[in-house]
Motif scaffolding. Structure first.
Motif, mmCIF file in Angstrom:
data_model
loop_
_atom_site.group_PDB
_atom_site.id
_atom_site.type_symbol
_atom_site.label_atom_id
_atom_site.label_comp_id
_atom_site.label_asym_id
_atom_site.label_seq_id
_atom_site.Cartn_x
_atom_site.Cartn_y
_atom_site.Cartn_z
ATOM 1 N N TYR A 113 6.596 -4.993 -12.637
ATOM 2 C CA TYR A 113 5.577 -3.911 -12.523
ATOM 3 C C TYR A 113 6.288 -2.635 -12.094
ATOM 4 O O TYR A 113 5.987 -1.508 -11.281
ATOM 5 N N GLN A 158 15.997 -3.717 0.020
ATOM 6 C CA GLN A 158 15.333 -4.642 -0.987
ATOM 7 C C GLN A 158 14.488 -6.241 -1.421
ATOM 8 O O GLN A 158 13.574 -6.421 -1.087
ATOM 9 N N PRO A 170 7.305 -12.176 0.647
ATOM 10 C CA PRO A 170 6.896 -11.017 -0.842
ATOM 11 C C PRO A 170 6.099 -12.800 -1.530
ATOM 12 O O PRO A 170 7.187 -12.892 -2.411
ATOM 13 N N GLN A 226 3.337 -12.426 -3.860
ATOM 14 C CA GLN A 226 2.727 -11.025 -5.260
ATOM 15 C C GLN A 226 0.582 -11.879 -5.948
ATOM 16 O O GLN A 226 -0.191 -11.199 -6.351
ATOM 17 N N ARG A 258 8.689 -12.924 -11.737
ATOM 18 C CA ARG A 258 9.729 -13.567 -10.391
ATOM 19 C C ARG A 258 10.206 -13.983 -9.815
ATOM 20 O O ARG A 258 10.679 -14.057 -8.814
ATOM 21 N N ASP A 307 3.306 -9.578 0.425
ATOM 22 C CA ASP A 307 2.262 -8.691 -0.338
ATOM 23 C C ASP A 307 1.786 -9.112 -1.187
ATOM 24 O O ASP A 307 2.579 -9.840 -1.926
ATOM 25 N N PHE A 318 -2.018 -5.065 -2.309
ATOM 26 C CA PHE A 318 -2.263 -3.843 -3.277
ATOM 27 C C PHE A 318 -2.944 -3.755 -4.777
ATOM 28 O O PHE A 318 -2.601 -4.522 -5.622
ATOM 29 N N LYS A 319 -3.705 -3.013 -5.428
ATOM 30 C CA LYS A 319 -3.441 -2.686 -6.563
ATOM 31 C C LYS A 319 -3.112 -2.506 -7.557
ATOM 32 O O LYS A 319 -1.939 -1.826 -7.349
ATOM 33 N N SER A 366 -0.683 -0.925 -10.226
ATOM 34 C CA SER A 366 -0.481 0.366 -10.436
ATOM 35 C C SER A 366 0.862 0.225 -11.368
ATOM 36 O O SER A 366 1.909 0.091 -11.077
HETATM 37 N N1 SAM Z 1 11.452 -5.804 -2.745
HETATM 38 C C1 SAM Z 1 10.230 -6.518 -2.208
HETATM 39 C C2 SAM Z 1 9.825 -8.121 -2.920
HETATM 40 O O1 SAM Z 1 10.277 -7.980 -3.750
HETATM 41 O O2 SAM Z 1 8.638 -8.425 -2.470
HETATM 42 C C3 SAM Z 1 8.943 -5.336 -1.900
HETATM 43 C C4 SAM Z 1 8.772 -4.411 -2.428
HETATM 44 S S1 SAM Z 1 8.567 -3.109 -3.551
HETATM 45 C C5 SAM Z 1 9.223 -1.532 -2.000
HETATM 46 C C6 SAM Z 1 6.467 -3.549 -1.815
HETATM 47 C C7 SAM Z 1 5.784 -4.208 -2.962
HETATM 48 O O3 SAM Z 1 5.165 -2.791 -3.230
HETATM 49 C C8 SAM Z 1 5.748 -5.120 -3.301
HETATM 50 O O4 SAM Z 1 6.032 -6.371 -2.396
HETATM 51 C C9 SAM Z 1 4.752 -5.502 -4.165
HETATM 52 O O5 SAM Z 1 3.849 -5.249 -3.590
HETATM 53 C C10 SAM Z 1 4.362 -3.662 -4.468
HETATM 54 N N2 SAM Z 1 4.274 -3.569 -5.365
HETATM 55 C C11 SAM Z 1 5.328 -2.991 -6.007
HETATM 56 N N3 SAM Z 1 5.084 -2.049 -7.193
HETATM 57 C C12 SAM Z 1 4.315 -2.686 -7.524
HETATM 58 C C13 SAM Z 1 3.045 -1.947 -8.543
HETATM 59 N N4 SAM Z 1 3.270 -1.657 -9.782
HETATM 60 N N5 SAM Z 1 1.720 -1.435 -8.580
HETATM 61 C C14 SAM Z 1 1.263 -2.102 -6.997
HETATM 62 N N6 SAM Z 1 2.150 -2.910 -5.785
HETATM 63 C C15 SAM Z 1 3.580 -2.751 -6.013
#
Ligand code: SAM
Ligand code: SF4
Length: 491
Positions: A206, A244, A313, A315, A327, A353, A384-385, A387
């Protein structure tokens, strides 16, 4: 860009800039480095768009909403181009959309992804030089709006709705460059960030990050430690290591450019930063469960300055969804890491997350995520929803879950987590924690403190013992809320 530029060769040293940052801590810290770089190049930071010659947005594209925000902001201010103001888009949206930004927002002059920040001084020089060379700018701003045209990307100087200068810094994913600078303009004098790894090689189905921030590249542990020592010398007591995936860190020591110092694992680097004299707290974010080794918990056990907080996180709680998300771990493997944390000597606060509504997520999958929340007992969860994002593998999956259903699941998840937090935070009533004093809330007559577990603990203190911002004081919690504690300083 080829080289007329030399350091401090700014066309006009009386330039001002405004910078707004969207998104994660990586972006916040990138902005500190960008600000430091601009100031070194002779620019002065100002507080409002109106005061600035150069308006910069450091952007986030993690979800569609974040990306749209930037284009709205650009649209709000495009009329200022006629006053001679320049616009630049930095960060993830810049890297993702590239030159398409000039079509969507023709008043933009600079587009620069995070992997190209090291080239910013040259880019700014080119921008100023080309800008100064555009003829009749004053006359151009007096052209009646009916004569403006939005079509094309021409260089007609009579068009004041589009910039006549286009500068881009767009590295490809394979770049080896890191943005290291001695000019970081840290905003907080007590705690600061250090980037230890840039980019990401995980390609979760995602996520845009591997496309917007390039491949993983780590800094040498020696350079990280040198920055930590320098910060300690300047009076910083708290350091947060950023990446990250911080725990995918691979010390390039010994490689060309890495010198001959010994290689450190992430856990060893963490411990070494924690042992820098003067440093009282070390945090790290974000960790990926796949690379999360037991040695990290052993380091937290061994080094008291390493904070008792891990953001890991998850997910989803469903193996089926985790697999579809690519993942690279199962629920069982994730729970194994949670078990290590729960067996630590100090109680470790765990946060996470979660994404709801990933394509194909069923009610049963969602129920498994809810049960995982109960099983872990998180202190906080960012929810988060799903996206759909450009370039990502999950775009090919049918996004079958309607937005209302995603919203419903999000609400259910948040309500469940709230209950968990109410119960968890209550347990701290009566307990004394050391807090770092972050500020004062005058309207509530409270000091704002943060515990090593990263909990907010607002407190009162008798007037003669009023604490200093940045100091560490003991506070007894007397009441709890779902997201914070309230207490009294112990004198
Ligand atoms: N690198 C971290 C990891 O692996 O969990 C997190 C990076 S990201 C900047 C932060 C969070 O944004 C992710 O853990 C995920 O829950 C959320 N996220 C990333 N892409 C997303 C998407 N396409 N739709 C919804 N949430 C998203
Ligand atoms: Fe995105 Fe996954 Fe990389 Fe985290 S690990 S930045 S979620 S691709």
């Amino acid at each position: 860009m080829k080289g007329l530029y030399s350091k401090n060769m700014s066309v006009d040293s009386n330039k001002t800039f405004y910078l707004e940052t969207f998104g994660c801590q990586m972006n916040v810290h990138d902005s500190e480095k960008v600000i430091g770089t601009l100031v070194h190049e002779g620019y002065r930071q100002v507080e409002t768009v109106e005061q600035a010659d150069l308006i910069l947005y450091n952007t986030c594209s993690i979800r569609d909403k974040a990306e749209q925000k930037v284009f709205h902001r650009l649209a709000d201010y495009k009329k200022l181009l006629a006053q001679g103001k320049k616009f630049g888009v930095l960060g993830c949206v810049a890297q993702q959309e590239g030159e398409k930004i000039f079509e969507r927002a023709p008043h933009v002059s600079l587009v620069c992804g995070s992997a190209s920040y090291r080239k910013l001084p040259e880019m700014l020089f080119e921008l100023e030089k080309n800008w100064a060379a555009v003829p009749n700018r004053a006359e151009e701003s007096q052209v009646p709006s009916s004569e403006f045209t939005h079509s094309g990307n021409t260089r007609n100087p009579r068009l004041a709705t589009q910039s006549l200068v286009r500068i881009t810094g767009l590295d490809d994913r394979e770049t080896d460059e890191c943005f290291e600078t001695e000019f970081t303009a840290r905003t907080n004098p007590h705690r600061g960030y250090i980037t230890i790894i840039e980019g990401c090689d995980k390609f979760c189905a995602y996520c845009v990050v591997p496309f917007t921030r390039g491949k993983e590249r780590s800094r040498t542990s020696e350079s990280v430690l040198a920055e930590a020592r320098q910060m300690a010398d300047l009076g910083y007591t708290e350091i947060q290591l950023l990446g990250q995936n911080v725990n995918s860190y691979k010390d390039p020591a010994g490689k060309p450019g890495g010198g001959f110092s010994r290689k450190r694992t992430f856990a060893e680097l963490l411990a070494a930063v924690g042992e820098v004299p003067g440093i009282r707290r070390v945090r790290f974010t974000t960790s990926h469960p796949r690379d999360f080794g037991r040695d990290i918990i052993e380091a937290i056990d061994a080094v008291p300055t390493l904070c008792d907080h891990v953001h890991l996180p998850v997910q989803s709680g469903s193996d089926r969804v985790l697999n579809a998300m690519q993942r690279l771990y199962t629920r069982e493997q994730y729970m194994e890491r949670i078990a290590w944390m729960k067996a630590a000597k100090r109680e470790i606060s765990i946060t996470s997350d979660v994404i709801v509504g990933f394509p194909g997520e069923t009610e049963e999958d969602f129920a498994e995520t809810l049960s995982l929340l109960d099983e872990v007992g998180y202190d906080s969860v960012f929810t988060f929803k799903y996206s759909p994002r450009p370039n990502t593998p999950s775009l090919a999956l049918e996004d079958a879950i309607p937005d209302e259903e995603k919203a419903r699941r999000l609400e259910v998840l948040m309500a469940r987590q709230r209950e968990i937090q109410i119960a968890r935070y209550k347990k701290y009533i009566g307990i004394i924690s050391e807090v770092m004093v972050e500020g004062r809330n005058e309207s509530r007559a409270q000091w704002i403190g943060r515990t090593s577990q990263n909990k907010t603990l607002n407190f009162t203190a008798p007037e003669p013992s009023a604490p200093k911002v940045g100091s560490y004081v003991p506070v007894r919690a007397t009441a709890s809320f779902p997201n914070s504690l309230v207490g009294e300083m112990v004198v």
